[in-house]
Motif scaffolding. Structure first.
Motif, PDB file in Angstrom:
ATOM      1  N   PHE A   1      -0.952  -1.989 -10.584  1.00 50.41           N
ATOM      2  CA  PHE A   1      -1.395  -0.624 -10.853  1.00 50.41           C
ATOM      3  C   PHE A   1      -2.267  -0.109  -9.707  1.00 50.41           C
ATOM      4  CE2 PHE A   1      -4.536   2.331 -12.667  1.00 50.41           C
ATOM      5  CZ  PHE A   1      -3.672   3.333 -13.082  1.00 50.41           C
ATOM      6  N   ALA A   2      -3.152  -0.949  -9.179  1.00 44.55           N
ATOM      7  CA  ALA A   2      -4.021  -0.530  -8.067  1.00 44.55           C
ATOM      8  C   ALA A   2      -3.190  -0.136  -6.854  1.00 44.55           C
ATOM      9  CB  ALA A   2      -4.983  -1.655  -7.699  1.00 44.55           C
ATOM     10  N   TYR A   3      -2.157  -0.904  -6.530  1.00 42.00           N
ATOM     11  CA  TYR A   3      -1.327  -0.594  -5.371  1.00 42.00           C
ATOM     12  C   TYR A   3      -0.403   0.582  -5.628  1.00 42.00           C
ATOM     13  CZ  TYR A   3      -2.738  -4.542  -2.531  1.00 42.00           C
ATOM     14  OH  TYR A   3      -3.464  -5.396  -1.746  1.00 42.00           O
ATOM     15  N   ARG A   4       0.074   0.727  -6.837  1.00 35.81           N
ATOM     16  CA  ARG A   4       1.018   1.795  -7.162  1.00 35.81           C
ATOM     17  C   ARG A   4       0.317   3.150  -7.255  1.00 35.81           C
ATOM     18  NH1 ARG A   4       3.101  -0.545 -11.334  1.00 35.81           N
ATOM     19  NH2 ARG A   4       1.720   0.439 -12.830  1.00 35.81           N
ATOM     20  N   ARG A   5      -0.922   3.172  -7.730  1.00 37.60           N
ATOM     21  CA  ARG A   5      -1.584   4.433  -8.063  1.00 37.60           C
ATOM     22  C   ARG A   5      -2.548   4.926  -6.990  1.00 37.60           C
ATOM     23  NH1 ARG A   5      -3.493   8.627  -8.804  1.00 37.60           N
ATOM     24  NH2 ARG A   5      -4.316   9.575 -10.680  1.00 37.60           N
ATOM     25  N   TYR A   6      -3.267   4.025  -6.325  1.00 38.63           N
ATOM     26  CA  TYR A   6      -4.342   4.444  -5.428  1.00 38.63           C
ATOM     27  C   TYR A   6      -4.095   3.987  -3.996  1.00 38.63           C
ATOM     28  CZ  TYR A   6      -6.887   5.383  -9.706  1.00 38.63           C
ATOM     29  OH  TYR A   6      -7.260   5.864 -10.924  1.00 38.63           O
ATOM     30  N   SER A   7      -4.549   4.806  -3.054  1.00 40.49           N
ATOM     31  CA  SER A   7      -4.484   4.481  -1.641  1.00 40.49           C
ATOM     32  C   SER A   7      -5.540   3.438  -1.314  1.00 40.49           C
ATOM     33  CB  SER A   7      -4.747   5.754  -0.841  1.00 40.49           C
ATOM     34  OG  SER A   7      -5.048   5.452   0.489  1.00 40.49           O
ATOM     35  N   GLU A   8      -5.335   2.706  -0.216  1.00 42.91           N
ATOM     36  CA  GLU A   8      -6.299   1.690   0.183  1.00 42.91           C
ATOM     37  C   GLU A   8      -7.633   2.292   0.610  1.00 42.91           C
ATOM     38  OE1 GLU A   8      -5.074  -1.272   2.938  1.00 42.91           O
ATOM     39  OE2 GLU A   8      -3.167  -1.576   1.929  1.00 42.91           O
TER      40      GLU A   8
ATOM     41  N   TRP B   1      -9.907  -0.656  -4.706  1.00 35.90           N
ATOM     42  CA  TRP B   1     -10.624  -1.911  -4.480  1.00 35.90           C
ATOM     43  C   TRP B   1     -11.330  -2.390  -5.738  1.00 35.90           C
ATOM     44  CZ3 TRP B   1      -8.863  -4.279  -0.541  1.00 35.90           C
ATOM     45  CH2 TRP B   1      -8.311  -3.534   0.506  1.00 35.90           C
ATOM     46  N   LEU B   2     -11.831  -1.473  -6.550  1.00 33.97           N
ATOM     47  CA  LEU B   2     -12.473  -1.889  -7.799  1.00 33.97           C
ATOM     48  C   LEU B   2     -11.457  -2.521  -8.746  1.00 33.97           C
ATOM     49  CD1 LEU B   2     -14.948   1.055  -8.437  1.00 33.97           C
ATOM     50  CD2 LEU B   2     -15.462  -1.255  -7.639  1.00 33.97           C
TER      51      LEU B   2
ATOM     52  N   SER C   1       0.818  -1.198   0.000  1.00 34.04           N
ATOM     53  CA  SER C   1       0.000   0.000   0.000  1.00 34.04           C
ATOM     54  C   SER C   1       0.860   1.260   0.000  1.00 34.04           C
ATOM     55  CB  SER C   1      -0.900  -0.018   1.233  1.00 34.04           C
ATOM     56  OG  SER C   1      -1.612   1.174   1.328  1.00 34.04           O
ATOM     57  N   LEU C   2       0.315   2.332  -0.526  1.00 35.77           N
ATOM     58  CA  LEU C   2       1.026   3.608  -0.517  1.00 35.77           C
ATOM     59  C   LEU C   2       1.225   4.144   0.894  1.00 35.77           C
ATOM     60  CD1 LEU C   2      -0.880   5.475  -3.377  1.00 35.77           C
ATOM     61  CD2 LEU C   2       1.406   4.530  -3.477  1.00 35.77           C
ATOM     62  N   GLU C   3       0.333   3.755   1.803  1.00 34.53           N
ATOM     63  CA  GLU C   3       0.401   4.256   3.169  1.00 34.53           C
ATOM     64  C   GLU C   3       1.578   3.687   3.951  1.00 34.53           C
ATOM     65  OE1 GLU C   3      -2.524   2.885   2.070  1.00 34.53           O
ATOM     66  OE2 GLU C   3      -3.711   4.687   1.805  1.00 34.53           O
TER      67      GLU C   3
ATOM     68  N   LEU D   1      -8.744  -4.098  -7.758  1.00 35.80           N
ATOM     69  CA  LEU D   1      -8.424  -5.412  -7.207  1.00 35.80           C
ATOM     70  C   LEU D   1      -9.514  -6.429  -7.551  1.00 35.80           C
ATOM     71  CD1 LEU D   1      -6.918  -4.576  -3.698  1.00 35.80           C
ATOM     72  CD2 LEU D   1      -5.723  -5.178  -5.805  1.00 35.80           C
ATOM     73  N   LEU D   2     -10.776  -6.005  -7.511  1.00 37.26           N
ATOM     74  CA  LEU D   2     -11.863  -6.896  -7.924  1.00 37.26           C
ATOM     75  C   LEU D   2     -11.741  -7.248  -9.401  1.00 37.26           C
ATOM     76  CD1 LEU D   2     -14.916  -5.336  -6.067  1.00 37.26           C
ATOM     77  CD2 LEU D   2     -13.939  -7.577  -5.694  1.00 37.26           C
ATOM     78  N   ALA D   3     -11.437  -6.249 -10.225  1.00 30.85           N
ATOM     79  CA  ALA D   3     -11.255  -6.522 -11.655  1.00 30.85           C
ATOM     80  C   ALA D   3     -10.086  -7.482 -11.864  1.00 30.85           C
ATOM     81  CB  ALA D   3     -11.025  -5.213 -12.412  1.00 30.85           C
ATOM     82  N   GLY D   4      -9.005  -7.304 -11.101  1.00 30.66           N
ATOM     83  CA  GLY D   4      -7.873  -8.213 -11.193  1.00 30.66           C
ATOM     84  C   GLY D   4      -8.255  -9.642 -10.833  1.00 30.66           C
ATOM     85  N   ASP D   5      -9.129  -9.804  -9.838  1.00 35.03           N
ATOM     86  CA  ASP D   5      -9.598 -11.148  -9.478  1.00 35.03           C
ATOM     87  C   ASP D   5     -10.389 -11.776 -10.612  1.00 35.03           C
ATOM     88  OD1 ASP D   5      -8.415 -11.001  -7.028  1.00 35.03           O
ATOM     89  OD2 ASP D   5     -10.255 -10.543  -5.933  1.00 35.03           O
TER      90      ASP D   5
END
Length: 190
Positions: free
Chosen positions: A89-96, A102-103, A63-65, A105-109
């Motif tokens: 990309f979700a972890y690199r670009r957006y905060s948790e 989360w969207l 996470s970015l945090e 991460l769902l798309a990745g699943d």
């Protein structure tokens, strides 16, 4: 941000907190605490200030945090393929705390599930959507009496489940059938 031994901002002192928050520190004196006999003030025996770090053989998502990964982390399912790119990309670009994180991460699943389905076609035992999705079990195990009158939370979307689970497979079969039909259709001669 996680606690590290070299933190620059020190926590406020007990006197500062007592002056700022009414009643803070009421249980600091052991004589005022009923649980003191149960508390054990033994040294932990740890020989480190911060535990040894597990080696990071492949880049891991974090996470970015967080300043760094936890000292020990799981590597049972390393990221791979298009789904891994989406998750990175979700972890690199957006905060948790953001919805796009989360969207994605769902798309990745979902992409990972389809990658797995496609990989299964290259094996001797490809996925069987009829038996593995539970579509047949839904119809054969009292579908109405198990749902109606029981205040089930999934009742509102139960009618969509066979469409969502079986629909993409049915569409893939239709597209494959049309493709084979087009290939086998004799070309018109002029």
């Amino acid at each position: 941000m996680p606690y590290t031994a070299d933190m620059r901002r020190q926590p406020p002192s007990a006197d500062e907190l007592r002056g700022r928050i009414p009643g803070w520190g009421a249980d600091l004196d052991p004589a005022d605490r009923p649980s003191v006999p149960r508390e054990k003030r033994e040294p932990t025996g740890a020989h480190w200030d911060f535990p040894e770090r597990q080696p990071e053989n492949a880049p891991r998502e974090r996470s970015l945090e967080h300043k760094f990964l936890t000292p020990a982390f799981g590597t049972t399912t390393p990221l791979h393929g298009a789904s891994g790119a989406i998750r990175r990309f979700a972890y690199r670009r957006y905060s948790e705390g953001q919805t796009p994180h989360w969207l994605l991460l769902l798309a990745g699943d979902r992409v990972d599930a389809w990658e797995s389905h496609l990989r299964s076609f290259a094996t001797r035992h490809p996925d069987n959507p009829i038996t593995e999705s539970g579509i047949l079990a839904e119809a054969g195990r009292r579908p109405l009496s198990s749902r109606l009158g029981r205040n089930r939370a999934d009742l509102k979307h139960a009618w969509m489940d066979p469409i969502i689970v079986g629909g993409p497979w049915a569409a893939a079969v239709v597209v494959a059938w049309l493709g084979v039909r087009r290939l086998l259709k004799p070309s018109p001669t002029r």
